[in-house]
Design a protein around this motif. Structure first.
Motif, PDB file in Angstrom:
ATOM      1  N   LEU A 183       0.829  -1.205   0.000  1.00 28.81           N
ATOM      2  CA  LEU A 183       0.000   0.000   0.000  1.00 28.81           C
ATOM      3  C   LEU A 183       0.862   1.252   0.000  1.00 28.81           C
ATOM      4  O   LEU A 183       0.623   2.196  -0.773  1.00 28.81           O
ATOM      5  CB  LEU A 183      -0.920  -0.009   1.226  1.00 28.81           C
ATOM      6  N   ARG A 184       1.876   1.273   0.843  1.00 23.77           N
ATOM      7  CA  ARG A 184       2.758   2.449   0.915  1.00 23.77           C
ATOM      8  C   ARG A 184       3.509   2.643  -0.407  1.00 23.77           C
ATOM      9  O   ARG A 184       3.702   3.773  -0.863  1.00 23.77           O
ATOM     10  CB  ARG A 184       3.741   2.304   2.071  1.00 23.77           C
ATOM     11  N   ALA A 185       3.930   1.525  -1.018  1.00 22.67           N
ATOM     12  CA  ALA A 185       4.638   1.628  -2.303  1.00 22.67           C
ATOM     13  C   ALA A 185       3.737   2.230  -3.380  1.00 22.67           C
ATOM     14  O   ALA A 185       4.220   2.889  -4.310  1.00 22.67           O
ATOM     15  CB  ALA A 185       5.130   0.252  -2.732  1.00 22.67           C
ATOM     16  N   ALA A 186       2.424   2.018  -3.251  1.00 22.59           N
ATOM     17  CA  ALA A 186       1.466   2.576  -4.221  1.00 22.59           C
ATOM     18  C   ALA A 186       1.018   3.975  -3.828  1.00 22.59           C
ATOM     19  O   ALA A 186       0.140   4.546  -4.478  1.00 22.59           O
ATOM     20  CB  ALA A 186       0.254   1.660  -4.335  1.00 22.59           C
ATOM     21  N   GLY A 187       1.604   4.518  -2.748  1.00 23.61           N
ATOM     22  CA  GLY A 187       1.256   5.869  -2.305  1.00 23.61           C
ATOM     23  C   GLY A 187      -0.037   5.926  -1.507  1.00 23.61           C
ATOM     24  O   GLY A 187      -0.665   6.989  -1.420  1.00 23.61           O
ATOM     25  N   ILE A 188      -0.435   4.803  -0.906  1.00 25.60           N
ATOM     26  CA  ILE A 188      -1.670   4.739  -0.121  1.00 25.60           C
ATOM     27  C   ILE A 188      -1.311   4.575   1.345  1.00 25.60           C
ATOM     28  O   ILE A 188      -0.551   3.662   1.711  1.00 25.60           O
ATOM     29  CB  ILE A 188      -2.556   3.565  -0.585  1.00 25.60           C
ATOM     30  N   ASP A 189      -1.835   5.447   2.196  1.00 24.79           N
ATOM     31  CA  ASP A 189      -1.572   5.396   3.632  1.00 24.79           C
ATOM     32  C   ASP A 189      -2.482   4.340   4.269  1.00 24.79           C
ATOM     33  O   ASP A 189      -3.709   4.470   4.232  1.00 24.79           O
ATOM     34  CB  ASP A 189      -1.849   6.768   4.260  1.00 24.79           C
TER      35      ASP A 189
END
Length: 551
Positions: free
Chosen positions: A259-265
């Motif tokens: 998720l973080r790698a996709a820019g999602i918190d």
């Protein structure tokens, strides 16, 4: 039953009989003669042995035994970690069926070879579950145009799963009947009813057309909601045993690194997921009852947005009107910290059996509200553990002996709520589920405002009746006191005196049993055969002690 089915049935019953006998001996028989500490000493080892034995049996037999183990592994709230940790592997280690067997089922259902039915069909499964497994495939161009998608996931049931389910359910019903004859269990839970509800869920799960209809109903409920997506269905390639769905694979909701790698918190995903789940429960009442991480993806969209994509609608629950009314009263009682009201709400829902000692339960709930009411999860984590121990010591017997049952769909509701909380907290350790529940609780009370007003009017009328009868009751009590016929009943004291009297009556007859039992329990681990022999030999003096107790 065929020979293989009879062997499967007997295997399950042998395992259940052995484990029930062991639990009865150590958890019921030994404590009755004052050997509770001896029994407790090996409890962890016994639970671990049971879990390992069950997991081994489940992986060998597959079918519903895997599903039972998966359910037990998810109940971190009520089952000890010795069980849940050992059974957790059943969530991911289900062995797949050979591709030849899967091909035979799929081609028999579709009436065509896989090469003719699909442009491509991968032999290696994407996932294997207790009742079936999934394979990636691609629709032929003409079907892809009609469906609106080309890449698909094809779910195919395991060969002979219908008969396996019926055999396993027959064994589970037999075990439930055994449990219903044990008063300690039958007073607290309706085991046959639980198995019947489990059976209904399983029958729904092995009907893929039912799952497809539930998927479309779920999609209709969230139509136009940008937070939620649901895979499409290729009806031309779907039957009762084969289900072809749009491939919507994305980031698994529990994959925080992804998720973080996709820019999602991840901390932003948690409240949205909880809100979507509670929308289902408090909306039209149809809810996804199996929202574990493998069934929910976070799908990135253009512009940095994202949505939650739900899959696997085989296990769905519904909140009927009667349960909704009970939940409303439950919310009101919890908000006002009303122990008596909470008991009545539990009765409305159908959780409490008629044999419940509500006086002791009300007192325990009132004490619980006084000590811990109004605290969130974060605050509860900061409470001194000695506070919890003091409460458990004072009211442990009441809580452990509650005669409860789970009404229809309530088991699924508990499962969904438990998984929702667990997934949300894995995304955000500081997440407080009560913050997400509160808006829905307030809406529920508002929506039922007329009913709440009727409840208040009814309670006011009942109070007037009590006030009207009060002088007569006081006069009656005074008259009995003057005649010396006034009696005071204390069920708790009477029960304790009765237990003490029974213990004294069977003390002598239990001496021989105790000696054999101690020797058998001590030798059980190092010399299992001799330990079992001594414990079996103690059955006769035990029977005498139990008969003396009943006289």
């Amino acid at each position: 039953m065929a020979r293989a089915d009879r062997a499967r049935y007997r295997r399950i019953l042998r395992f259940a009989a052995r484990e029930l006998a062991i639990q009865w001996w150590f958890e019921l028989a030994l404590p009755k003669i004052g050997l509770a500490r001896l029994a407790a000493r090996g409890r962890t080892r016994r639970l671990t042995r049971f879990a390992r034995g069950f997991r081994s049996m489940a992986l060998e037999l597959r079918g519903l035994m895997i599903k039972v183990g998966q359910f037990m592994s998810s109940r971190l709230d009520v089952l000890p970690p010795e069980l849940t940790s050992e059974l957790a592997g059943l969530q991911d280690e289900v062995p797949p069926e050979p591709f030849g067997a899967i091909r035979a089922v799929a081609e028999g259902e579709l009436g065509a070879s896989l090469e003719a039915a699909f442009a491509r069909f991968d032999a290696d499964p994407v996932a294997a579950a207790s009742l079936g497994q999934a394979h990636r495939a691609r629709l032929a161009p003409e079907l892809a145009i009609d469906a609106g998608f080309a890449d698909v996931i094809v779910k195919v049931q395991r060969p002979g799963i219908d008969q396996i389910v019926e055999t396993d359910l027959a064994a589970l019903r037999k075990v439930a009947r055994w449990l219903s004859r044990v008063r300690l269990i039958s007073d607290r839970v309706d085991a046959p009813a639980l198995v019947d509800e489990f059976a209904g869920v399983c029958h729904d799960e092995i009907d893929y057309l039912h799952e497809a209809a539930s998927s479309e109903r779920f999609a209709d409920a969230f139509a136009g909601d940008e937070r939620v997506a649901v895979p499409g269905i290729a009806w031309e390639r779907s039957t009762r045993r084969v289900l072809t769905l749009e491939d919507v694979s994305a980031i698994k909701i529990s994959d925080t690194d992804g998720l973080r790698a996709a820019g999602i918190d991840p901390t932003e995903v948690a409240p949205v997921f909880a809100a979507v789940m509670f929308d289902q429960v408090f909306g039209d009442g149809l809810f996804h009852a199996d929202p574990h991480p493998g069934n929910i993806f976070v799908t990135p969209r253009a512009g940095g947005s994202w949505c939650l994509t739900f899959i696997d609608f085989g296990m769905m629950g519904e909140v009927p009107a009667s349960l909704r009314r009970g939940l409303r009263r439950l919310v009101i009682a919890m908000g006002s910290r009303d122990g008596a009201g909470l008991v009545e709400a539990a009765r409305d829902i159908g959780v409490l059996l008629p044999s419940a000692d509500t006086n002791e339960l009300e007192r325990a709930l009132s004490a619980l509200f006084d000590r811990f009411g109004g605290k969130g999860f974060a605050e509860l984590r900061d409470v001194d553990p000695r506070e919890y121990k003091a409460f458990a010591d004072e009211f442990g017997d009441v809580v452990r002996t509650l005669p409860v049952q789970l009404p229809e769909n309530f088991l699924l509701l508990i499962r969904a709520a438990s998984l929702t909380s667990g997934v949300a907290m894995s995304l955000d350790p500081t997440f407080n589920v009560w913050d997400s529940v509160e808006p829905y609780a307030e809406k529920l009370v508002r929506d039922e405002g007329a009913g709440f007003a009727r409840d208040l009017a009814g309670e006011a009328l009942e109070n007037v009746k009590i006030a009207w009868r009060l002088p007569r009751r006081v006069d009656s009590v005074l008259q009995k006191a003057e005649r010396g016929t006034l009696t005071v009943s204390s069920p708790q004291v009477e029960r304790r005196l009765s237990k003490l009297e029974a213990a004294l009556r069977r003390t002598i007859s239990a001496v021989m049993f105790a000696g054999l039992a101690v020797a058998g329990a001590v030798l059980y681990a190092p010399v299992e055969a001799l330990g079992v022999t001594l414990m079996v030999a103690s059955v006769l003096p035990l029977a005498h002690a139990l008969l003396a107790r009943r006289q």
